[in-house]
Design a protein around this motif. Structure first.
Motif, PDB file in Angstrom:
ATOM      1  N   PHE A  78       0.858  -1.132   0.017  1.00 19.25           N
ATOM      2  CA  PHE A  78      -0.078   0.069  -0.061  1.00 19.25           C
ATOM      3  C   PHE A  78       0.953   1.337   0.059  1.00 19.25           C
ATOM      4  CE2 PHE A  78      -3.813  -2.244   2.009  1.00 19.25           C
ATOM      5  CZ  PHE A  78      -4.835  -1.875   0.690  1.00 19.25           C
ATOM      6  N   LEU A 106     -10.959   8.473  -8.230  1.00 23.62           N
ATOM      7  CA  LEU A 106      -9.766   8.603  -7.136  1.00 23.62           C
ATOM      8  C   LEU A 106      -9.134   7.114  -6.925  1.00 23.62           C
ATOM      9  CD1 LEU A 106     -11.249  10.877  -4.537  1.00 23.62           C
ATOM     10  CD2 LEU A 106      -9.353  11.383  -5.842  1.00 23.62           C
ATOM     11  N   MET A 165     -17.057  10.377 -10.738  1.00 25.35           N
ATOM     12  CA  MET A 165     -17.153  10.137  -9.210  1.00 25.35           C
ATOM     13  C   MET A 165     -18.460  10.274  -8.459  1.00 25.35           C
ATOM     14  SD  MET A 165     -14.390  10.434  -7.805  1.00 25.35           S
ATOM     15  CE  MET A 165     -14.498   9.918  -5.998  1.00 25.35           C
ATOM     16  N   ALA A 199     -19.338   4.264  -0.738  1.00 23.59           N
ATOM     17  CA  ALA A 199     -19.866   4.635   0.591  1.00 23.59           C
ATOM     18  C   ALA A 199     -20.928   3.469   0.777  1.00 23.59           C
ATOM     19  CB  ALA A 199     -20.543   5.898   0.490  1.00 23.59           C
ATOM     20  N   THR A 244     -19.487  -0.955   1.450  1.00 24.23           N
ATOM     21  CA  THR A 244     -18.440  -1.211   2.491  1.00 24.23           C
ATOM     22  C   THR A 244     -19.112  -0.901   3.882  1.00 24.23           C
ATOM     23  OG1 THR A 244     -18.072   1.046   2.176  1.00 24.23           O
ATOM     24  CG2 THR A 244     -16.452  -0.305   1.050  1.00 24.23           C
ATOM     25  N   SER A 281     -15.055  -5.235   6.318  1.00 23.04           N
ATOM     26  CA  SER A 281     -15.905  -5.451   5.426  1.00 23.04           C
ATOM     27  C   SER A 281     -15.119  -5.351   3.869  1.00 23.04           C
ATOM     28  CB  SER A 281     -17.199  -4.451   5.180  1.00 23.04           C
ATOM     29  OG  SER A 281     -16.443  -3.043   5.338  1.00 23.04           O
ATOM     30  N   VAL A 282     -13.821  -4.896   3.997  1.00 24.66           N
ATOM     31  CA  VAL A 282     -13.251  -4.915   2.823  1.00 24.66           C
ATOM     32  C   VAL A 282     -12.226  -5.997   2.982  1.00 24.66           C
ATOM     33  CG1 VAL A 282     -11.851  -3.979   0.826  1.00 24.66           C
ATOM     34  CG2 VAL A 282     -13.841  -2.757   2.016  1.00 24.66           C
ATOM     35  N   TRP A 295      -7.876  -6.023  -1.467  1.00 20.67           N
ATOM     36  CA  TRP A 295      -7.553  -5.057  -2.392  1.00 20.67           C
ATOM     37  C   TRP A 295      -6.543  -5.419  -3.512  1.00 20.67           C
ATOM     38  CZ3 TRP A 295     -12.053  -2.585  -2.766  1.00 20.67           C
ATOM     39  CH2 TRP A 295     -12.129  -1.232  -3.571  1.00 20.67           C
ATOM     40  N   MET A 323      -6.197  -7.775   3.504  1.00 14.63           N
ATOM     41  CA  MET A 323      -6.195  -6.930   4.674  1.00 14.63           C
ATOM     42  C   MET A 323      -6.670  -7.859   5.624  1.00 14.63           C
ATOM     43  SD  MET A 323      -7.176  -4.885   1.733  1.00 14.63           S
ATOM     44  CE  MET A 323      -8.514  -3.499   2.143  1.00 14.63           C
ATOM     45  N   THR A 333      -8.229  -2.258   6.913  1.00 15.12           N
ATOM     46  CA  THR A 333      -9.575  -2.489   6.350  1.00 15.12           C
ATOM     47  C   THR A 333      -9.760  -1.139   5.419  1.00 15.12           C
ATOM     48  OG1 THR A 333     -10.397  -3.705   8.144  1.00 15.12           O
ATOM     49  CG2 THR A 333     -11.919  -2.940   6.529  1.00 15.12           C
ATOM     50  N   GLY A 345      -7.506   0.383   3.796  1.00 13.48           N
ATOM     51  CA  GLY A 345      -6.539   0.516   2.832  1.00 13.48           C
ATOM     52  C   GLY A 345      -5.410   1.304   3.574  1.00 13.48           C
ATOM     53  N   MET A 368     -11.116   7.878   1.789  1.00 15.92           N
ATOM     54  CA  MET A 368     -11.474   9.082   2.148  1.00 15.92           C
ATOM     55  C   MET A 368     -12.662   9.146   3.206  1.00 15.92           C
ATOM     56  SD  MET A 368     -10.339  11.750  -0.684  1.00 15.92           S
ATOM     57  CE  MET A 368     -11.745  12.256  -1.520  1.00 15.92           C
ATOM     58  N   GLY A 369     -13.517   8.187   2.979  1.00 19.72           N
ATOM     59  CA  GLY A 369     -14.651   8.385   3.679  1.00 19.72           C
ATOM     60  C   GLY A 369     -14.665   7.720   4.883  1.00 19.72           C
ATOM     61  N   ALA A 400     -17.573   6.795   7.567  1.00 16.47           N
ATOM     62  CA  ALA A 400     -17.947   5.231   8.046  1.00 16.47           C
ATOM     63  C   ALA A 400     -17.665   5.169   9.604  1.00 16.47           C
ATOM     64  CB  ALA A 400     -17.009   4.445   7.282  1.00 16.47           C
ATOM     65  N   GLU A 445     -20.756   6.434  11.284  1.00 13.16           N
ATOM     66  CA  GLU A 445     -22.077   5.585  11.043  1.00 13.16           C
ATOM     67  C   GLU A 445     -22.059   4.422  12.020  1.00 13.16           C
ATOM     68  OE1 GLU A 445     -23.615   4.972   7.116  1.00 13.16           O
ATOM     69  OE2 GLU A 445     -21.957   6.248   6.245  1.00 13.16           O
TER      70      GLU A 445
HETATM   71  C1  HEM Z   1     -11.219   4.086  -0.995  1.00 13.20           C
HETATM   72  C2  HEM Z   1     -12.810   0.827   2.491  1.00 13.20           C
HETATM   73  C3  HEM Z   1     -16.548   3.646   3.425  1.00 13.20           C
HETATM   74  C4  HEM Z   1     -15.140   6.749   0.015  1.00 13.20           C
HETATM   75  C5  HEM Z   1     -11.275   2.937  -0.121  1.00 13.20           C
HETATM   76  C6  HEM Z   1     -10.263   1.911   0.005  1.00 13.20           C
HETATM   77  C7  HEM Z   1     -10.874   1.109   0.789  1.00 13.20           C
HETATM   78  C8  HEM Z   1     -12.062   1.620   1.385  1.00 13.20           C
HETATM   79  C9  HEM Z   1     -10.165  -0.449   0.994  1.00 13.20           C
HETATM   80  C10 HEM Z   1      -9.067   1.654  -1.030  1.00 13.20           C
HETATM   81  C11 HEM Z   1      -7.881   2.172  -0.182  1.00 13.20           C
HETATM   82  C12 HEM Z   1      -6.601   2.021  -1.046  1.00 13.20           C
HETATM   83  O1  HEM Z   1      -6.200   1.817  -1.939  1.00 13.20           O
HETATM   84  O2  HEM Z   1      -5.633   2.375  -0.085  1.00 13.20           O
HETATM   85  C13 HEM Z   1     -13.909   1.325   2.938  1.00 13.20           C
HETATM   86  C14 HEM Z   1     -14.551   0.694   4.041  1.00 13.20           C
HETATM   87  C15 HEM Z   1     -15.624   1.513   4.644  1.00 13.20           C
HETATM   88  C16 HEM Z   1     -15.621   2.503   3.512  1.00 13.20           C
HETATM   89  C17 HEM Z   1     -14.149  -0.436   4.901  1.00 13.20           C
HETATM   90  C18 HEM Z   1     -16.777   1.222   5.383  1.00 13.20           C
HETATM   91  C19 HEM Z   1     -16.571   0.868   6.605  1.00 13.20           C
HETATM   92  C20 HEM Z   1     -16.472   4.722   2.637  1.00 13.20           C
HETATM   93  C21 HEM Z   1     -17.531   5.863   2.668  1.00 13.20           C
HETATM   94  C22 HEM Z   1     -17.015   6.570   1.599  1.00 13.20           C
HETATM   95  C23 HEM Z   1     -15.922   6.165   1.158  1.00 13.20           C
HETATM   96  C24 HEM Z   1     -18.578   5.811   3.606  1.00 13.20           C
HETATM   97  C25 HEM Z   1     -17.595   8.174   1.136  1.00 13.20           C
HETATM   98  C26 HEM Z   1     -18.577   8.695   1.685  1.00 13.20           C
HETATM   99  C27 HEM Z   1     -14.022   6.320  -0.536  1.00 13.20           C
HETATM  100  C28 HEM Z   1     -13.161   6.981  -1.570  1.00 13.20           C
HETATM  101  C29 HEM Z   1     -12.047   6.327  -1.709  1.00 13.20           C
HETATM  102  C30 HEM Z   1     -12.136   5.194  -0.878  1.00 13.20           C
HETATM  103  C31 HEM Z   1     -13.578   8.336  -2.156  1.00 13.20           C
HETATM  104  C32 HEM Z   1     -10.969   6.518  -2.949  1.00 13.20           C
HETATM  105  C33 HEM Z   1      -9.767   7.246  -2.230  1.00 13.20           C
HETATM  106  C34 HEM Z   1      -8.462   7.480  -2.858  1.00 13.20           C
HETATM  107  O3  HEM Z   1      -8.375   6.607  -3.813  1.00 13.20           O
HETATM  108  O4  HEM Z   1      -7.874   8.373  -2.795  1.00 13.20           O
HETATM  109  N1  HEM Z   1     -12.189   2.876   0.872  1.00 13.20           N
HETATM  110  N2  HEM Z   1     -14.527   2.377   2.847  1.00 13.20           N
HETATM  111  N3  HEM Z   1     -15.459   5.302   1.664  1.00 13.20           N
HETATM  112  N4  HEM Z   1     -13.192   5.158  -0.098  1.00 13.20           N
HETATM  113 FE1  HEM Z   1     -13.672   3.812   1.310  1.00 13.20          FE
END
Ligand code: HEM
Ligand code: FES
Length: 780
Positions: free
Chosen positions: A80, A117, A267, A275, A278, A320-321, A324, A349, A377, A379, A386-387, A391, A394
């Protein structure tokens, strides 16, 4: 090797057969060949399913998948972290190639999803991330708390009087999506339709859908795409309105080349997907885990302040993830295994999060685990979720609502089923039951008014503590007390590995000190530490020596471990100075148990000042040498270390001057041969009366930040929304390293070698500062 049927034809077998020889001649072991992430074993518990790999073959090639599978914590994090060698472009690639008919369906909807992203390459990705991140910061998320509470309550109200529910169907699938849509700023009138399409759009990226399923999904995705576009267009008319999408529309005006039209459209859809599932799966997994551990559930019902820690531990234990993906851009080595350029990696992970090399007693559910937020989880590194803080919010609010309103809820008997896929993991159904006559709000309607403060961001390590009772205090040497601290409720304490330490709050929450554990790791009834009375103590060791008495309760954090024994190593030399014997004692004992070839050098002022001496002599016999200064037998480190020993690792703990001498004496040893735990009686903290404020200029971001005298560079960066990785926050782990382009650095970490420090081209942001209040230019 038998050519597996599903191996991508173009890829061929990427393993250099000539370089690897196994007893059968085939470098892919039987277990690696059988690895099946679509089978029930992986679905039910990926960490358990990959236990063998973490132990025996932590990085292996899976011919079925055509991927390299990475299973240990350090390796997953390293992949990572290095986004240049391992880019994210394959993150959303379909694991099963789509049938042409499904592609044709998508085309008929003008589907043109671009990279977003999560699967973008640098430098484009970071430029966008910086522009778009503000609404995700803890400060900005505060405004959404009432909305999340309202949505949660509405769903629970619908079934609270029924006495039974399938929580996934009746709430957990939909509620996080509704929250996500509010966060994006989607108008109420568009929500229903969007919810329908995106729910129909079962993520098929990570699974093995049949051709018929693919066509059905393609129609849903096509509709989802078109509707997303219409909603974005509509939002353009009210750009000052609420939500993240309108924020990106505003940002587009300022940075039109960074945020383009097609990017906005893609996007919108991508964030809904990110969102939704996950978070739905995240809360379902958490509830399932907590309800299966009834005592822990009860603790949360009794004390909701434990919820933030529980959320983090659930994300670690049952996230939950599960996995990757990354693509190697050049030949690389992961965990000692050569990975050719162009390889695909599945980084698991769920397995890393249960790696005993990083998490003490990893299979135990410990809601007071103080390094649970090291979980991967979300990342890690430049693409880290970003979220994540939305999360976390919530999950906290959902758990608060359930523990408050349905503390008597129980899991109904059921077998849990999962949608076979590599990455998104949560039960399809979560059936629970309770007696509605016993709903607490019937007897006490005021209950519904109470609110637990939501913790925005990762849980504070300060807040996560367990209470132990002092069971025994004995004198271990001149000025040294040996303490035995036991659990207050008789429950087993988390296990630990040699080299671990705990933090003890010495009389108040702001004064904590670290002490290495020196007892037996398999004794789950108590922790043992030895504490030297430091003459200059301002409260830590003086408090232990003067105030602490048998029967008294203390707040303890940890165990944590930055100083691990390499159990695969063949030879070890242990060097302890004074009270630095505490971690070394546990490590040397383990080395003996493992049958390692080892020597132990114990240095001290006099035998009377050396704790645990008799016990150690009995355990290690000839392998231990005592160097007591008053006997004229100071350790001659240069002589002892004159010959670099092949395969020998040196583990040392003691006063700073001894460790400096060791650095010099091992300068000609292979890099990494010396592993040290810095023992200091009173670790330094930032004292604003002695520190100076200074400025840091961020070259890429074009901003200048003021770092206050009582603030770290890391804190100033995070306050300005600049994401910098960090882990220990104590200058021990190296994760917060930033490049320095100009300015003089006052290095305070324990990571860089003297030569690296002298180059003045990088620093650890969590502790190092500008020299004499000067100015630093950072490569950020
Ligand atoms: C990216 C997990 C909730 C928005 C990611 C990645 C993972 C992840 C594994 C990729 C990370 C990486 O490549 O290093 C999760 C889990 C969540 C969750 C486990 C809930 C338990 C959310 C929510 C949002 C969100 C609620 C938005 C409202 C994003 C965005 C990215 C992302 C925008 C891309 C960030 C980037 O590449 O710069 N998420 N996520 N996620 N997540 Fe989440
Ligand atoms: Fe570990 Fe800075 S966070 S060295």
């Amino acid at each position: 090797m038998n050519a597996p049927q599903s191996l991508p034809a173009a890829a061929g077998c990427p393993i250099d057969h000539s370089a690897l020889k196994t007893p059968t001649g085939c470098p892919v072991s039987q277990q690696a060949a059988q690895f099946d992430p679509f089978g029930d074993g992986y679905q039910q518990d990926p960490a358990e399913y990959l236990r063998w790999a973490r132990a025996q073959e932590p990085v292996f090639y899976s011919p079925r998948l055509g991927y390299w599978v990475v299973t240990r914590y350090d390796d997953v994090k390293a992949v990572f972290r290095d986004h240049e060698t391992f880019n994210a472009t394959v993150a959303l690639e379909k694991i099963t190639p789509t049938v042409p008919e499904a592609d044709a369906v998508l085309k008929s909807y003008d589907y043109a999803m671009k990279r977003t992203l999560v699967n973008e390459e640098e430098p484009a990705h970071m430029a966008r991330r910086r522009v778009l991140i503000e609404p995700f910061t803890p400060e900005a998320l505060k405004e959404h708390e009432p909305m999340v509470r309202r949505v949660t309550r509405q769903y629970v109200d619908r079934f609270i009087d029924d006495g039974h529910a399938d929580l996934v169907e009746q709430m957990l699938w939909e509620a996080p999506l509704t929250v996500g849509l509010h966060f994006l700023g989607v108008d109420e009138e568009d929500m229903e339709q969007l919810r329908r399409y995106s729910i129909a759009h079962t993520v098929n990226t990570w699974g093995r859908p049949s051709p018929e399923e693919q066509i059905a999904v393609a129609h849903a995705v096509g509709n989802f795409w078109q509707l997303s576009g219409r909603i974005v267009d509509k939002m353009r008319a009210t750009p000052d309105g609420p939500g993240w999408m309108r924020y990106t529309i505003r940002m587009q005006k300022e940075h039109p080349d960074v945020v383009t039209d097609s990017y906005l459209h893609s996007m919108m859809m991508a964030v809904i997907v990110a969102a939704h599932e996950t978070t739905s799966h995240g809360i379902a997994n958490a509830l399932k885990l907590l309800l299966s551990n009834r005592a822990v559930w009860q603790e949360l019902c009794d004390d909701p302040s434990l919820i933030p820690g529980a959320v983090e531990e659930c994300l670690r234990h049952n996230g939950s993830v599960a996995a990757w993906r990354r693509l190697s851009t050049r030949d690389a080595v992961v965990g000692g295994v050569p990975i050719p350029a162009g390889s695909r990696l599945l980084i698991v992970m769920a397995s890393a999060n249960r790696d005993e090399r990083h998490f003490a007693d990893p299979d135990a559910l410990d809601i007071r685990r103080d390094n649970a937020s090291d979980q991967l989880t979300f990342g890690y590194g430049s693409h880290q979720c970003m979220g994540k803080n939305l999360a976390r919010m919530e999950l906290q609010i959902f758990l608060e609502e359930f523990t408050k309103r349905l503390p008597h809820m129980q899991l109904a008997p059921q077998r849990f089923e999962y949608l076979p896929n590599t990455s998104f993991r949560g039960p399809k159904h979560l059936r629970v039951e309770w007696n509605p006559a016993l709903n607490p709000e019937r007897a006490n309607p005021a209950l519904l008014q109470s609110r637990e403060p939501v913790r925005l961001g990762e849980p504070s390590r300060q807040a996560i503590a367990r209470t132990l009772v002092v069971e025994r205090i004995t004198r271990a040497a001149e000025g040294v007390l040996l303490l035995r601290l036991a659990a207050t409720d008789g429950k087993p304490l988390p296990r630990w590995a040699p080299g671990a330490h705990i933090d003890i709050e010495c009389g108040n929450a702001d004064l904590s000190r670290q002490y290495s554990l020196c007892g037996r790791p398999d004794d789950a009834t108590a922790y043992e530490i030895a504490v030297l009375r430091d003459a200059a103590s301002r409260g830590g060791s003086a408090w232990v020596h003067e105030q602490l008495a048998v029967g008294q309760r203390v707040r303890v954090r940890g165990p944590r471990n930055h100083f691990r024994l390499d159990e695969q190593g063949r030879r070890a030399m242990f060097i302890a100075g004074g009270i630095g014997i505490t971690p070394i004692a546990a490590m040397a004992r383990r080395a003996r148990e493992l049958g390692m070839d080892y020597a132990l050098h114990y240095c001290g002022r006099s035998r009377g000042h050396m704790a645990l001496l008799q016990k150690l002599a009995a355990e290690h016999g000839e392998r231990m040498q005592v160097h007591a200064s008053n006997e004229g037998r100071r350790a001659d480190l240069p002589a002892l270390l004159a010959q670099p020993g092949a395969d020998t690792l040196i583990y040392a703990c003691g006063p700073a001057r001894m460790l400096q001498a060791l650095q010099q004496a091992t300068a000609h040893w292979p890099e990494g041969a010396l592993r040290v735990e810095h023992f200091e009686a009173e670790p330094t903290t930032l004292d604003p009366s002695r520190e100076q404020a200074f400025e840091v200029e961020l070259r890429d971001s074009g901003i200048t930040l003021a770092v206050r005298a009582d603030q770290t560079v890391l804190a100033a960066l995070q306050g300005a929304n600049i994401d910098v990785q960090c882990d220990c926050r104590e200058g021990l782990c190296g994760s917060c390293e930033v490049g320095v382009l100009a300015g003089e650095i006052d290095h305070r970490d324990r990571v860089l070698t003297p030569a690296e420090r002298a180059r003045q081209d990088r620093m650890m942001a969590c502790c190092s500062r500008a020299k004499d209040g000067g100015r630093l230019v950072l490569d950020l």
